[in-house]
Design an enzyme around this catalytic site. Structure first.
Site, PDB file in Angstrom:
ATOM      1  N   GLN A  80      51.349  53.270  29.938  1.00 38.06           N
ATOM      2  CA  GLN A  80      52.141  53.485  31.152  1.00 38.06           C
ATOM      3  C   GLN A  80      53.539  54.022  30.837  1.00 38.06           C
ATOM      4  OE1 GLN A  80      50.323  52.063  34.096  1.00 38.06           O
ATOM      5  NE2 GLN A  80      51.540  53.596  35.148  1.00 38.06           N
ATOM      6  N   LYS A  92      52.672  46.462  33.015  1.00 35.74           N
ATOM      7  CA  LYS A  92      51.299  46.234  33.507  1.00 35.74           C
ATOM      8  C   LYS A  92      51.077  44.736  33.600  1.00 35.74           C
ATOM      9  CE  LYS A  92      47.692  48.763  34.559  1.00 35.74           C
ATOM     10  NZ  LYS A  92      47.641  50.180  34.987  1.00 35.74           N
ATOM     11  N   GLY A 152      48.646  48.480  42.400  1.00 36.82           N
ATOM     12  CA  GLY A 152      47.229  48.174  42.210  1.00 36.82           C
ATOM     13  C   GLY A 152      46.656  48.775  40.933  1.00 36.82           C
ATOM     14  N   ASP A 153      45.476  48.344  40.595  1.00 41.64           N
ATOM     15  CA  ASP A 153      44.665  48.908  39.511  1.00 41.64           C
ATOM     16  C   ASP A 153      43.270  48.328  39.749  1.00 41.64           C
ATOM     17  OD1 ASP A 153      45.292  50.432  36.709  1.00 41.64           O
ATOM     18  OD2 ASP A 153      43.617  49.095  36.446  1.00 41.64           O
ATOM     19  N   THR A 156      45.814  59.101  42.847  1.00 37.02           N
ATOM     20  CA  THR A 156      45.296  59.168  41.471  1.00 37.02           C
ATOM     21  C   THR A 156      44.119  60.141  41.401  1.00 37.02           C
ATOM     22  OG1 THR A 156      45.944  56.859  41.246  1.00 37.02           O
ATOM     23  CG2 THR A 156      44.587  57.789  39.491  1.00 37.02           C
ATOM     24  N   ASN A 192      38.731  53.151  43.974  1.00 35.50           N
ATOM     25  CA  ASN A 192      39.804  53.972  44.538  1.00 35.50           C
ATOM     26  C   ASN A 192      39.885  55.358  43.881  1.00 35.50           C
ATOM     27  OD1 ASN A 192      42.925  54.724  43.873  1.00 35.50           O
ATOM     28  ND2 ASN A 192      42.631  54.168  46.010  1.00 35.50           N
ATOM     29  N   SER A 214      53.547  56.399  43.612  1.00 37.86           N
ATOM     30  CA  SER A 214      54.220  55.100  43.697  1.00 37.86           C
ATOM     31  C   SER A 214      55.733  55.293  43.576  1.00 37.86           C
ATOM     32  CB  SER A 214      53.754  54.169  42.574  1.00 37.86           C
ATOM     33  OG  SER A 214      52.529  53.564  42.901  1.00 37.86           O
TER      34      SER A 214
HETATM   35  P1  NDP Z   1      38.689  49.952  41.423  1.00 36.28           P
HETATM   36  O1  NDP Z   1      38.674  48.491  41.209  1.00 36.28           O
HETATM   37  O2  NDP Z   1      38.968  50.500  42.769  1.00 36.28           O
HETATM   38  O3  NDP Z   1      37.323  50.605  40.932  1.00 36.28           O
HETATM   39  C1  NDP Z   1      36.874  50.431  39.620  1.00 36.28           C
HETATM   40  C2  NDP Z   1      35.497  51.045  39.491  1.00 36.28           C
HETATM   41  O4  NDP Z   1      35.129  51.075  38.120  1.00 36.28           O
HETATM   42  C3  NDP Z   1      34.435  50.239  40.196  1.00 36.28           C
HETATM   43  O5  NDP Z   1      33.401  51.095  40.601  1.00 36.28           O
HETATM   44  C4  NDP Z   1      33.962  49.285  39.106  1.00 36.28           C
HETATM   45  O6  NDP Z   1      32.659  48.786  39.282  1.00 36.28           O
HETATM   46  C5  NDP Z   1      34.008  50.187  37.890  1.00 36.28           C
HETATM   47  N1  NDP Z   1      34.272  49.361  36.711  1.00 36.28           N
HETATM   48  C6  NDP Z   1      35.336  48.541  36.501  1.00 36.28           C
HETATM   49  N2  NDP Z   1      35.231  47.902  35.334  1.00 36.28           N
HETATM   50  C7  NDP Z   1      34.081  48.323  34.799  1.00 36.28           C
HETATM   51  C8  NDP Z   1      33.408  48.025  33.602  1.00 36.28           C
HETATM   52  N3  NDP Z   1      33.925  47.161  32.696  1.00 36.28           N
HETATM   53  N4  NDP Z   1      32.233  48.672  33.379  1.00 36.28           N
HETATM   54  C9  NDP Z   1      31.727  49.547  34.279  1.00 36.28           C
HETATM   55  N5  NDP Z   1      32.311  49.867  35.432  1.00 36.28           N
HETATM   56  C10 NDP Z   1      33.459  49.255  35.686  1.00 36.28           C
HETATM   57  O7  NDP Z   1      39.762  50.519  40.361  1.00 36.28           O
HETATM   58  P2  NDP Z   1      40.474  51.941  40.326  1.00 36.28           P
HETATM   59  O8  NDP Z   1      39.599  52.987  40.908  1.00 36.28           O
HETATM   60  O9  NDP Z   1      41.838  51.759  40.844  1.00 36.28           O
HETATM   61  O10 NDP Z   1      40.625  52.159  38.744  1.00 36.28           O
HETATM   62  C11 NDP Z   1      39.682  52.903  37.972  1.00 36.28           C
HETATM   63  C12 NDP Z   1      40.339  53.345  36.670  1.00 36.28           C
HETATM   64  O11 NDP Z   1      41.473  54.175  36.969  1.00 36.28           O
HETATM   65  C13 NDP Z   1      40.888  52.226  35.791  1.00 36.28           C
HETATM   66  O12 NDP Z   1      40.765  52.607  34.439  1.00 36.28           O
HETATM   67  C14 NDP Z   1      42.369  52.180  36.172  1.00 36.28           C
HETATM   68  O13 NDP Z   1      43.161  51.606  35.155  1.00 36.28           O
HETATM   69  C15 NDP Z   1      42.638  53.678  36.342  1.00 36.28           C
HETATM   70  N6  NDP Z   1      43.805  54.051  37.130  1.00 36.28           N
HETATM   71  C16 NDP Z   1      43.972  53.611  38.406  1.00 36.28           C
HETATM   72  C17 NDP Z   1      45.060  54.015  39.149  1.00 36.28           C
HETATM   73  C18 NDP Z   1      45.236  53.630  40.572  1.00 36.28           C
HETATM   74  O14 NDP Z   1      46.180  54.124  41.193  1.00 36.28           O
HETATM   75  N7  NDP Z   1      44.393  52.781  41.143  1.00 36.28           N
HETATM   76  C19 NDP Z   1      46.078  54.903  38.569  1.00 36.28           C
HETATM   77  C20 NDP Z   1      45.770  55.374  37.253  1.00 36.28           C
HETATM   78  C21 NDP Z   1      44.677  54.946  36.566  1.00 36.28           C
HETATM   79  P3  NDP Z   1      32.445  47.255  39.736  1.00 36.28           P
HETATM   80  O15 NDP Z   1      32.817  47.233  41.180  1.00 36.28           O
HETATM   81  O16 NDP Z   1      31.008  46.978  39.481  1.00 36.28           O
HETATM   82  O17 NDP Z   1      33.368  46.432  38.876  1.00 36.28           O
HETATM   83  O1  2IT Z   2      47.461  53.003  35.679  1.00 39.48           O
HETATM   84  C1  2IT Z   2      48.235  53.350  36.602  1.00 39.48           C
HETATM   85  O2  2IT Z   2      48.999  54.308  36.466  1.00 39.48           O
HETATM   86  C2  2IT Z   2      48.208  52.602  37.853  1.00 39.48           C
HETATM   87  N1  2IT Z   2      47.403  51.685  37.986  1.00 39.48           N
HETATM   88  C3  2IT Z   2      49.185  52.922  38.940  1.00 39.48           C
HETATM   89  C4  2IT Z   2      50.464  52.186  38.710  1.00 39.48           C
HETATM   90  C5  2IT Z   2      51.465  52.264  39.827  1.00 39.48           C
HETATM   91  O3  2IT Z   2      52.521  51.649  39.644  1.00 39.48           O
HETATM   92  O4  2IT Z   2      51.226  52.904  40.848  1.00 39.48           O
END
Ligand code: NDP
Ligand code: 2IT
Length: 453
Positions: free
Chosen positions: A111, A126, A165-166, A209, A240, A385
């Site tokens: 990050q 984080k 969120g994450d 994202t 997301n 953000s």
């Molecule tokens: P969500 O919780 O909305 O979705 C996560 C998705 O990934 C779900 O479909 C979940 O399935 C699947 N998943 C999670 N863990 C695992 C695992 N161990 N094995 C297989 N599938 C898995 O999270 P986000 O969409 O927000 O985040 C997805 C990725 O993007 C992460 O790596 C996060 O760190 C990254 N990210 C997110 C940001 C954001 O703004 N939200 C910004 C930048 C990066 P299930 O429901 O079955 O767990």
């Molecule tokens: O991994 C990431 O960049 C995030 N989950 C978003 C962090 C944020 O502060 O919006």
């Protein structure tokens, strides 16, 4: 591996045993930075990287809460305040049973560089918990969030540390966390981002994202005078990031054929169009169901459950040109990387954080495909953000186009930084070096300016 990296990694491993994800993230950055250290001994002398890998503060706390059946539950909460050289700590919260110090430290470390690349004044942090929100009632989620915030509130603030969120933390959780913070502090401030639109949130933050990762892919394609129009895309995850990745790919004329969750994946040869995406958004965000329910409605699609005996993920074997890993860390290993190349993929834009293993990255770089690492490609989320924080400070919300245009400009700027820096350090087209070095320089210079603290 240079002596510099070897010595640094020996020290990191000795000091932080049993933290493989943290070691992995540091090693990748250190490899890129060995190019900088050769030319700029001043960074080495000031031990800047050695300081960056040591979190400024690690907070670990008990989260005890009573669920709706009267049962007492105990979880562990964390906040890693990694680096505040260029702004308040900023980064998401992850609620997932796998959460531990190694995972959160790797995420906080990434990050720092990502936030620096956005051009906005944000440090890196984080946090999260080993709490599993899956299948839990709204009441259970609320009680957990309130208990979590009852400790976290004393460590954060709009000018100190601003979580978001994450994985496992979306709009619902941010709402409960914000409500509890406001009650405890008696203050209405922009202490969290990803808030609801009626109470300080920003338009485009939910989309940011996913949209950003697609904008980044478009920028990479543009270097070859190509666009996403007509391209077949593999997307993993269905949360997301994945959802808005699909939305933007569709808008730009691409076709998405896969989505997944932790139980399996769907393949829809005809493409997941806007109507099918609406179904998925309702399934995942409202009904909180599983991806396999997709094939009950769309009978031509195929569902493949996870097979733990396989040492590769069959999702990455389908014929396509682009891949958007958007689920979680280390979801593409060396075998998957090889399968992606064999199936025709030459664009990888990482929506997830560190979704590709070290060996997988090497395969992409050796092949010289358009490979956008997470800290560049998924920076759109934290960038918006940052824009939410600006709007909160001004007490003025921006219209959708204003935020989307700024997001697009920021992704373009990150792409330019990666290109220019990778050129300058003799590895043109290597976005990994571009992102790692580009993110580092700004933080390193700020740390030197501010002295040894
Ligand atoms: P969500 O919780 O909305 O979705 C996560 C998705 O990934 C779900 O479909 C979940 O399935 C699947 N998943 C999670 N863990 C695992 C695992 N161990 N094995 C297989 N599938 C898995 O999270 P986000 O969409 O927000 O985040 C997805 C990725 O993007 C992460 O790596 C996060 O760190 C990254 N990210 C997110 C940001 C954001 O703004 N939200 C910004 C930048 C990066 P299930 O429901 O079955 O767990
Ligand atoms: O991994 C990431 O960049 C995030 N989950 C978003 C962090 C944020 O502060 O919006």
């Amino acid at each position: 591996m240079s002596d510099y990296v070897k010595n640094l990694m020996a020290e990191v491993k000795a000091k932080n045993p049993s933290q493989p994800e943290f070691h992995q993230a540091v090693e990748e950055v250190a490899e890129s930075l060995s190019l900088v250290m050769e030319r700029h001994p001043e960074y080495r002398a000031a031990k800047v990287l050695e300081r960056i890998i040591e979190p400024e503060r690690v907070i670990s706390f008990r989260v005890a809460w009573v669920d709706d059946q009267g049962e007492i539950n105990i979880n562990r909460g964390y906040r890693i305040e990694m680096n505040s050289a260029i702004g308040p700590y900023k980064g998401g919260l992850m609620f997932h049973p796998s959460v531990n110090l190694s995972i959160l430290k790797f995420l906080a470390f990434e990050q720092v560089f990502k936030n620096s690349l956005t051009t906005l004044p944000m440090g890196g942090g984080k946090g999260g918990s080993d709490f599993d929100p899956k299948g839990k009632s709204d009441l259970k989620i609320m009680r957990f969030c309130q208990s979590f915030m009852s400790e976290l509130f004393r460590h954060i603030g709009p000018d100190t540390d601003v979580p978001a969120g994450d994985i496992g933390v979306g709009g619902r959780e941010i709402g409960y966390l914000f409500g509890q913070y406001k009650k405890l502090r008696n203050e209405f401030t922009g202490v969290l981002t990803g808030k609801g639109l009626n109470w300080g949130g920003s338009l485009i933050r939910p989309e940011a994202t996913g949209y950003g990762s697609v904008y980044f892919a478009s920028e990479m394609l543009n270097t070859r005078r190509q666009t996403l129009e007509g391209k077949t895309c593999l997307v993993s995850g269905s949360g997301n990031v994945a959802q808005y990745t699909v939305e933007k790919i569709n808008q730009l004329g691409g076709k998405v054929v896969t989505l997944s969750d932790s139980n399996g994946y769907i393949y829809d040869e005809e493409g997941i169009n806007a109507e099918k995406l609406n179904f998925i958004m309702d399934l995942k965000n409202v009904r909180r169901g599983r991806i396999k329910e997709y094939i009950e409605k769309y009978k031509n699609a195929v569902y493949t459950p996870v097979d733990s005996k396989l040492d590769y993920n069959p999702l990455w074997k389908h014929k396509a040109q682009c891949a958007f890993p958007s689920a979680t860390q280390n979801e593409i290993n060396a075998k998957d990387a090889g399968n992606l190349l064999s199936s025709g993929v030459y664009v990888v834009s990482e929506g997830a954080n560190m979704p590709t293993t070290t060996e997988g990255i090497k395969i992409f770089l050796d092949e010289k495909i358009l490979y956008g690492p997470g800290k560049a490609a998924n920076a759109g989320g934290v960038a918006v953000s940052g824009l939410e924080m600006s709007q909160n400070s001004m007490r003025l919300p921006w219209i959708r186009d204003e935020v989307d245009n700024r997001l697009r400009m920021i992704m373009k700027e990150i792409h330019n930084t990666c290109m220019q820096i990778s050129d300058r350090f003799g590895t043109p087209g290597n976005y990994v070096n571009g992102a790692n070095i580009g993110g580092f320089l700004k933080v390193a210079d700020a740390m030197i300016d501010q002295g040894v603290v």
